[in-house]
Design a protein around this motif. Sequence first.
Motif, PDB file in Angstrom:
ATOM      1  N   GLU A  14       0.827  -1.207   0.000  1.00 24.42           N
ATOM      2  CA  GLU A  14       0.000   0.000   0.000  1.00 24.42           C
ATOM      3  C   GLU A  14       0.861   1.256   0.000  1.00 24.42           C
ATOM      4  N   LEU A  15       1.940   1.246   0.780  1.00 27.01           N
ATOM      5  CA  LEU A  15       2.767   2.434   0.914  1.00 27.01           C
ATOM      6  C   LEU A  15       3.685   2.639  -0.289  1.00 27.01           C
ATOM      7  N   LEU A  16       4.193   1.541  -0.859  1.00 22.46           N
ATOM      8  CA  LEU A  16       5.244   1.630  -1.868  1.00 22.46           C
ATOM      9  C   LEU A  16       4.808   1.206  -3.261  1.00 22.46           C
ATOM     10  N   GLY A  17       3.572   0.731  -3.396  1.00 27.49           N
ATOM     11  CA  GLY A  17       3.130   0.082  -4.624  1.00 27.49           C
ATOM     12  C   GLY A  17       3.464   0.799  -5.916  1.00 27.49           C
ATOM     13  N   GLU A  18       3.223   2.097  -5.990  1.00 25.89           N
ATOM     14  CA  GLU A  18       3.450   2.831  -7.244  1.00 25.89           C
ATOM     15  C   GLU A  18       4.930   2.920  -7.610  1.00 25.89           C
ATOM     16  N   HIS A  19       5.818   2.642  -6.637  1.00 26.27           N
ATOM     17  CA  HIS A  19       7.255   2.749  -6.873  1.00 26.27           C
ATOM     18  C   HIS A  19       7.928   1.388  -7.089  1.00 26.27           C
ATOM     19  N   ILE A  20       7.200   0.288  -6.909  1.00 25.89           N
ATOM     20  CA  ILE A  20       7.797  -1.045  -6.941  1.00 25.89           C
ATOM     21  C   ILE A  20       8.098  -1.466  -8.377  1.00 25.89           C
ATOM     22  N   VAL A  21       9.336  -1.911  -8.610  1.00 24.25           N
ATOM     23  CA  VAL A  21       9.726  -2.404  -9.936  1.00 24.25           C
ATOM     24  C   VAL A  21      10.207  -3.848  -9.905  1.00 24.25           C
ATOM     25  N   SER A  22      10.402  -4.410  -8.712  1.00 20.46           N
ATOM     26  CA  SER A  22      10.806  -5.808  -8.592  1.00 20.46           C
ATOM     27  C   SER A  22      10.527  -6.274  -7.169  1.00 20.46           C
ATOM     28  N   ILE A  23      10.296  -7.584  -7.026  1.00 20.46           N
ATOM     29  CA  ILE A  23       9.904  -8.144  -5.727  1.00 20.46           C
ATOM     30  C   ILE A  23      10.656  -9.445  -5.489  1.00 20.46           C
ATOM     31  N   HIS A  24      11.155  -9.631  -4.272  1.00 17.82           N
ATOM     32  CA  HIS A  24      11.646 -10.932  -3.831  1.00 17.82           C
ATOM     33  C   HIS A  24      10.534 -11.605  -3.024  1.00 17.82           C
ATOM     34  N   ALA A  25      10.116 -12.785  -3.458  1.00 14.55           N
ATOM     35  CA  ALA A  25       9.045 -13.514  -2.775  1.00 14.55           C
ATOM     36  C   ALA A  25       9.663 -14.638  -1.950  1.00 14.55           C
ATOM     37  N   LYS A  26       9.839 -14.370  -0.672  1.00 14.77           N
ATOM     38  CA  LYS A  26      10.468 -15.348   0.214  1.00 14.77           C
ATOM     39  C   LYS A  26       9.518 -15.707   1.344  1.00 14.77           C
ATOM     40  N   ILE A  35      15.393 -14.549  19.982  1.00 15.20           N
ATOM     41  CA  ILE A  35      14.507 -14.787  18.845  1.00 15.20           C
ATOM     42  C   ILE A  35      15.355 -15.029  17.606  1.00 15.20           C
ATOM     43  N   CYS A  36      14.846 -15.884  16.722  1.00 18.37           N
ATOM     44  CA  CYS A  36      15.515 -16.101  15.436  1.00 18.37           C
ATOM     45  C   CYS A  36      14.448 -16.318  14.377  1.00 18.37           C
ATOM     46  N   ILE A  37      14.372 -15.399  13.430  1.00 19.30           N
ATOM     47  CA  ILE A  37      13.466 -15.521  12.299  1.00 19.30           C
ATOM     48  C   ILE A  37      14.322 -15.793  11.073  1.00 19.30           C
ATOM     49  N   GLY A  38      14.106 -16.946  10.443  1.00 20.42           N
ATOM     50  CA  GLY A  38      14.944 -17.335   9.319  1.00 20.42           C
ATOM     51  C   GLY A  38      14.160 -17.508   8.034  1.00 20.42           C
ATOM     52  N   GLU A  39      14.869 -17.375   6.908  1.00 22.36           N
ATOM     53  CA  GLU A  39      14.251 -17.649   5.620  1.00 22.36           C
ATOM     54  C   GLU A  39      13.886 -19.128   5.520  1.00 22.36           C
ATOM     55  N   ALA A  40      12.863 -19.420   4.738  1.00 21.25           N
ATOM     56  CA  ALA A  40      12.429 -20.801   4.532  1.00 21.25           C
ATOM     57  C   ALA A  40      12.064 -20.994   3.063  1.00 21.25           C
ATOM     58  N   MET A  41      12.148 -22.238   2.613  1.00 22.98           N
ATOM     59  CA  MET A  41      11.664 -22.584   1.290  1.00 22.98           C
ATOM     60  C   MET A  41      10.220 -22.119   1.141  1.00 22.98           C
ATOM     61  N   PRO A  42       9.857 -21.472   0.035  1.00 24.19           N
ATOM     62  CA  PRO A  42       8.469 -21.069  -0.157  1.00 24.19           C
ATOM     63  C   PRO A  42       7.500 -22.222   0.119  1.00 24.19           C
TER      64      PRO A  42
END
Length: 265
Positions: free
Chosen positions: A196-208, A219-226
């Motif tokens: 909502e805040l950045l939508g008009e400026h977005i040109v690429s996305i990482h989907a993780k 605490i530990c928040i880690g990346e995971a396989m989609p």
Amino acid sequence: MRLGGSVMKPYSSPKEWLRHVKELGYSCVIFPVESTAPASVIREYADVCRDNDLLIGEVGAWRNTMSTDDGERSAAIDYCKRQLELAEEVGANCCVNISGSIGTLWDGYHPALDTREIYDRVIETTQHIIDSVKPTRTAFTLEPMPWMIPESPEQYLQMIRDVDRPCFKVHLDYCNMINSLDRYRHSSEFIRHCFELLGEHIVSIHAKDARLEDGFLPICIGEAMPGEGSLDLPLVTRLAHDLGEDIPVFVEHLPDHDSYLRAAQ
């Protein structure tokens, strides 16, 4: 939206690279050669992308433009300029880097990264890179990181205002900004807020994807396989789709070809 990611299988020609891209089912790609490649090689890969309707989503410029070593910093800035020129030449959506660090690791935490001095230096360096190239059909972007500028959608929006260049845009990695328990607990609301805040400026996305790891204090928040984390990836793809047909969405940080194949599926 278009889906893409890295190509992990080795290749020695555009034809071989294209075969891997098609196997993965990508419709957008990370441009596979650097600005140091011969002009003929760059042209061959660009032609393959054009002839096969492959959107070039990004050109990487992964160098530390904040290095405390003068030589390293100067070389990093020059490399970013060359990569931005490459992105302009091949018509990529963007050239992407991170803002960099003054610590031991170029992408690592340092307490000074939260200071006004570093913020101003990032803004000035970004302006310098853009003004040196003056791109007209690509964008320069900085991927968000958990501990460096920009680490929130609000900060990214402020950077857009402060850089004040039409071609400074947003490379959205919402996952990298999920750097607190509150953002993790309310990840869907946070992802919506980013769009909502950045939508008009977005040109690429990482989907993780991401998951809270048990047994790590505090605490530990880690990346995971989609699909193996807790983030709402269908929400991500719906929001990306709403931005337009040619918004690239990339899977990343996976160990091998089969992992990318599963992630893309």
